[in-house]
Motif scaffolding. Structure first.
Motif, PDB file in Angstrom:
ATOM      1  N   LEU A  19      41.083 -61.613  93.843  1.00  0.00           N
ATOM      2  CA  LEU A  19      40.721 -60.991  92.571  1.00  0.00           C
ATOM      3  C   LEU A  19      39.315 -60.402  92.647  1.00  0.00           C
ATOM      4  O   LEU A  19      39.108 -59.229  92.293  1.00  0.00           O
ATOM      5  CB  LEU A  19      40.787 -62.007  91.425  1.00  0.00           C
ATOM      6  CG  LEU A  19      40.180 -61.517  90.099  1.00  0.00           C
ATOM      7  CD1 LEU A  19      40.998 -60.391  89.498  1.00  0.00           C
ATOM      8  CD2 LEU A  19      40.010 -62.665  89.126  1.00  0.00           C
ATOM      9  N   SER A  22      39.180 -57.293  94.918  1.00  0.00           N
ATOM     10  CA  SER A  22      39.766 -56.087  94.327  1.00  0.00           C
ATOM     11  C   SER A  22      38.871 -55.501  93.237  1.00  0.00           C
ATOM     12  O   SER A  22      38.747 -54.280  93.117  1.00  0.00           O
ATOM     13  CB  SER A  22      41.172 -56.362  93.791  1.00  0.00           C
ATOM     14  OG  SER A  22      41.128 -57.222  92.678  1.00  0.00           O
ATOM     15  N   GLU A  23      38.211 -56.356  92.475  1.00  0.00           N
ATOM     16  CA  GLU A  23      37.316 -55.865  91.421  1.00  0.00           C
ATOM     17  C   GLU A  23      36.027 -55.280  92.010  1.00  0.00           C
ATOM     18  O   GLU A  23      35.488 -54.313  91.478  1.00  0.00           O
ATOM     19  CB  GLU A  23      37.011 -56.970  90.418  1.00  0.00           C
ATOM     20  CG  GLU A  23      38.218 -57.397  89.599  1.00  0.00           C
ATOM     21  CD  GLU A  23      38.832 -56.275  88.765  1.00  0.00           C
ATOM     22  OE1 GLU A  23      38.083 -55.442  88.218  1.00  0.00           O
ATOM     23  OE2 GLU A  23      40.079 -56.227  88.667  1.00  0.00           O
ATOM     24  N   LYS A  26      36.761 -51.801  93.197  1.00  0.00           N
ATOM     25  CA  LYS A  26      36.836 -50.865  92.066  1.00  0.00           C
ATOM     26  C   LYS A  26      35.472 -50.319  91.660  1.00  0.00           C
ATOM     27  O   LYS A  26      35.394 -49.264  91.035  1.00  0.00           O
ATOM     28  CB  LYS A  26      37.475 -51.539  90.848  1.00  0.00           C
ATOM     29  CG  LYS A  26      38.952 -51.791  90.972  1.00  0.00           C
ATOM     30  CD  LYS A  26      39.465 -52.486  89.716  1.00  0.00           C
ATOM     31  CE  LYS A  26      40.906 -52.908  89.841  1.00  0.00           C
ATOM     32  NZ  LYS A  26      41.358 -53.628  88.632  1.00  0.00           N
ATOM     33  N   ASP A  75      32.749 -54.080  83.102  1.00  0.00           N
ATOM     34  CA  ASP A  75      34.178 -54.293  83.350  1.00  0.00           C
ATOM     35  C   ASP A  75      34.397 -55.332  84.448  1.00  0.00           C
ATOM     36  O   ASP A  75      35.290 -56.173  84.345  1.00  0.00           O
ATOM     37  CB  ASP A  75      34.859 -52.977  83.725  1.00  0.00           C
ATOM     38  CG  ASP A  75      34.897 -51.980  82.580  1.00  0.00           C
ATOM     39  OD1 ASP A  75      34.674 -52.368  81.407  1.00  0.00           O
ATOM     40  OD2 ASP A  75      35.137 -50.781  82.865  1.00  0.00           O
ATOM     41  N   PHE A  76      33.573 -55.272  85.499  1.00  0.00           N
ATOM     42  CA  PHE A  76      33.668 -56.260  86.576  1.00  0.00           C
ATOM     43  C   PHE A  76      33.432 -57.666  86.031  1.00  0.00           C
ATOM     44  O   PHE A  76      34.183 -58.594  86.333  1.00  0.00           O
ATOM     45  CB  PHE A  76      32.646 -55.948  87.686  1.00  0.00           C
ATOM     46  CG  PHE A  76      32.540 -57.045  88.700  1.00  0.00           C
ATOM     47  CD1 PHE A  76      33.472 -57.164  89.711  1.00  0.00           C
ATOM     48  CD2 PHE A  76      31.505 -57.973  88.642  1.00  0.00           C
ATOM     49  CE1 PHE A  76      33.384 -58.194  90.649  1.00  0.00           C
ATOM     50  CE2 PHE A  76      31.404 -59.004  89.567  1.00  0.00           C
ATOM     51  CZ  PHE A  76      32.351 -59.114  90.571  1.00  0.00           C
ATOM     52  N   ALA A  79      36.464 -58.802  84.034  1.00  0.00           N
ATOM     53  CA  ALA A  79      37.658 -59.031  84.854  1.00  0.00           C
ATOM     54  C   ALA A  79      37.534 -60.265  85.733  1.00  0.00           C
ATOM     55  O   ALA A  79      38.542 -60.883  86.089  1.00  0.00           O
ATOM     56  CB  ALA A  79      37.939 -57.803  85.719  1.00  0.00           C
ATOM     57  N   THR A  80      36.298 -60.633  86.082  1.00  0.00           N
ATOM     58  CA  THR A  80      36.102 -61.755  87.011  1.00  0.00           C
ATOM     59  C   THR A  80      35.472 -62.977  86.343  1.00  0.00           C
ATOM     60  O   THR A  80      35.037 -63.897  87.045  1.00  0.00           O
ATOM     61  CB  THR A  80      35.223 -61.322  88.201  1.00  0.00           C
ATOM     62  OG1 THR A  80      33.935 -60.922  87.711  1.00  0.00           O
ATOM     63  CG2 THR A  80      35.878 -60.216  88.996  1.00  0.00           C
TER      64      THR A  80
END
Length: 96
Positions: A19, A22-23, A26, A75-76, A79-80
């Motif tokens: 996870l 992948s972030e 991005k 956003d990171f 998301a994490t």
């Protein structure tokens, strides 16, 4: 003014490596388009896959600070949330 070098160490929790990776990936494309970004290189440790490192160069500290306040990093973070063990940021100046 000298280029600002950032070395950012990010450690994912052991069960969250995919996870976080992948972030982090991005973040690359939008960051490379930001004003003042010279390079933004992501690395993953060969022996400890939970450890990531960004090697970044910025035209100025002010432009890097704009990056740190930008939407991609927000956003990171969202998301994490709970997936990152530790983050260490080093602001550096090249001497030679």
């Amino acid at each position: 003014m000298a280029i600002l070098t950032i070395v950012a160490h990010i450690t994912a929790k052991e069960d969250q490596v995919d996870l976080v990776k992948s972030e982090l990936v991005k973040l690359i494309a939008p960051t490379l388009k930001e004003e003042g970004c010279v390079n933004y290189d992501l690395h993953q440790d060969n022996e400890n896959p939970a450890h990531f490192m960004f090697y970044e160069n910025w035209e100025s500290r002010e432009l890097w600070q704009q990056h740190t306040a930008g939407q991609p990093l927000k956003d990171f973070g969202a998301a994490t949330e709970g997936a990152v063990e530790d983050i260490h940021i080093h602001e550096m100046t090249q001497l030679s």
